[in-house]
Design an enzyme around this catalytic site. Sequence first.
Site, short mmCIF file in Angstrom:
data_model
loop_
_atom_site.label_atom_id
_atom_site.label_comp_id
_atom_site.label_asym_id
_atom_site.label_seq_id
_atom_site.Cartn_x
_atom_site.Cartn_y
_atom_site.Cartn_z
N SER A 194 41.10 -39.01 -34.39
CA SER A 194 40.15 -39.52 -35.39
C SER A 194 39.94 -38.56 -36.55
CB SER A 194 38.82 -39.92 -34.75
OG SER A 194 38.02 -38.80 -34.47
N THR A 219 40.61 -39.30 -27.90
CA THR A 219 40.77 -38.68 -26.57
C THR A 219 40.64 -39.72 -25.46
OG1 THR A 219 39.98 -36.58 -27.41
CG2 THR A 219 39.77 -36.92 -25.05
N TYR A 243 45.93 -31.21 -25.46
CA TYR A 243 46.36 -32.60 -25.22
C TYR A 243 46.59 -33.28 -26.55
CZ TYR A 243 41.66 -33.93 -26.57
OH TYR A 243 40.50 -34.12 -27.28
N GLU A 298 11.27 -34.15 -52.94
CA GLU A 298 10.40 -33.09 -53.40
C GLU A 298 9.96 -33.39 -54.84
OE1 GLU A 298 13.74 -29.80 -54.65
OE2 GLU A 298 12.75 -29.57 -52.73
N LYS A 349 27.70 -36.20 -33.39
CA LYS A 349 28.37 -35.31 -32.43
C LYS A 349 27.82 -33.90 -32.65
CE LYS A 349 32.83 -33.98 -30.53
NZ LYS A 349 34.29 -34.10 -30.55
N THR A 388 36.22 -39.05 -30.81
CA THR A 388 34.81 -38.69 -30.97
C THR A 388 34.52 -37.88 -32.23
OG1 THR A 388 35.00 -36.67 -29.66
CG2 THR A 388 34.43 -38.70 -28.48
N ASP A 389 35.58 -37.27 -32.82
CA ASP A 389 35.31 -36.33 -33.91
C ASP A 389 34.69 -36.99 -35.15
OD1 ASP A 389 36.18 -34.27 -32.35
OD2 ASP A 389 38.11 -34.01 -33.35
C1 SIN Z 1 39.59 -37.40 -31.77
O1 SIN Z 1 38.51 -37.44 -32.33
O2 SIN Z 1 40.49 -38.28 -31.93
C2 SIN Z 1 39.92 -36.28 -30.84
C3 SIN Z 1 38.74 -35.77 -30.13
C4 SIN Z 1 38.06 -36.76 -29.24
O3 SIN Z 1 38.31 -37.95 -29.23
O4 SIN Z 1 37.16 -36.29 -28.50
#
Ligand code: SIN
Length: 325
Positions: A59, A13, A26, A281, A165, A92-93
């Site tokens: 990602s 993103t 997007y 455990e 995340k 971010t994924d």
């Molecule tokens: C991705 O992970 O490529 C899409 C979502 C993001 O970057 O927040």
Amino acid sequence: MSANLTVLATGGTIAGIAGSAIGHEYNAGEIGIDAYLETVGGLGLSATLSGRQIANIDSADMGPQVWNALHPAICEALTDEGCHGVIVTHGTDTLEETAFLLDLTLPAHKPVVVVGAMRPADAVGYDGLRNFANAVRVASDRSAAGRGVLVVMGDRVFAARDVRKVRTRGSEAFRGFPRESVGLVTPASLDWFGAPWRASMEAAFGWRDDLPPVPVVYLHAGISAEDVARQIGREACGVVIAGVGEGNMPEAVRRVLREVAARGVAVVRASRADEGLVDREVDDTANGFIAARALNPQKARILLQVVLANEKRAPEDIQRAFDGR
Ligand code: SIN
């Protein structure tokens, strides 16, 4: 002195375009690294940036193919005497998985910072420019060395081992566990919480471009032992169980996993709960199981792959890696 930083772009993103400042949909990975560096060139950052496009993907598609291009590119930059640090731009994924894989397999003598954004570049409130400016601040800082791979999101610096995340939207999407964050950053300031923690600047594990198959099996109420056995299959070298509570499981599933462990497949108990330690455990030694400690299932999978690829197969050796020793 202004730092020379290498920027390795993989998409996400942070390089996404919506075609509308207020739209929700997007495409990730649209802007190339040259155009991106031209944009950030207007921010007045006190660093010289040189860029390289490794990939330009969402990602969700991140995996061995891109990692096998990214890792040597980072190593090349780190061995260049003129390079003071590396920034990796990433969706971010799956950012936490790439950051942790790099953390386990890279030396720590120069900063390596992974950064993303939650909103595409043409959206109102695009966070990518600020996150990038923050990443430049961290990657330029000499005392970022010795902390392993760092993740910069939302004015905070996270250690790769801790970061996850936790939300699908918003600027507070990332959190660290068990250390919440290791520093606070703005484009103009950087405050570390404590000294560098890495005992050695050497990479903890050797890089291998053929990580073995390790499925994650997500447990739920009513799951059958047959279902778990089917999901593990016969090819897996290891398996991570996203167990209920503190890595718990139904008795019938435990019996199946005991058989799987007896075949020499590494069985790691993690938790499907957002945050929480999974400690050993009493029956783990007899069962041949490993406790994931503070790692969530997707990061436990990365560590298990790296450990197995480095020929560590005994449960007690694997447990030491999960204990962070
Ligand atoms: C991705 O992970 O490529 C899409 C979502 C993001 O970057 O927040």
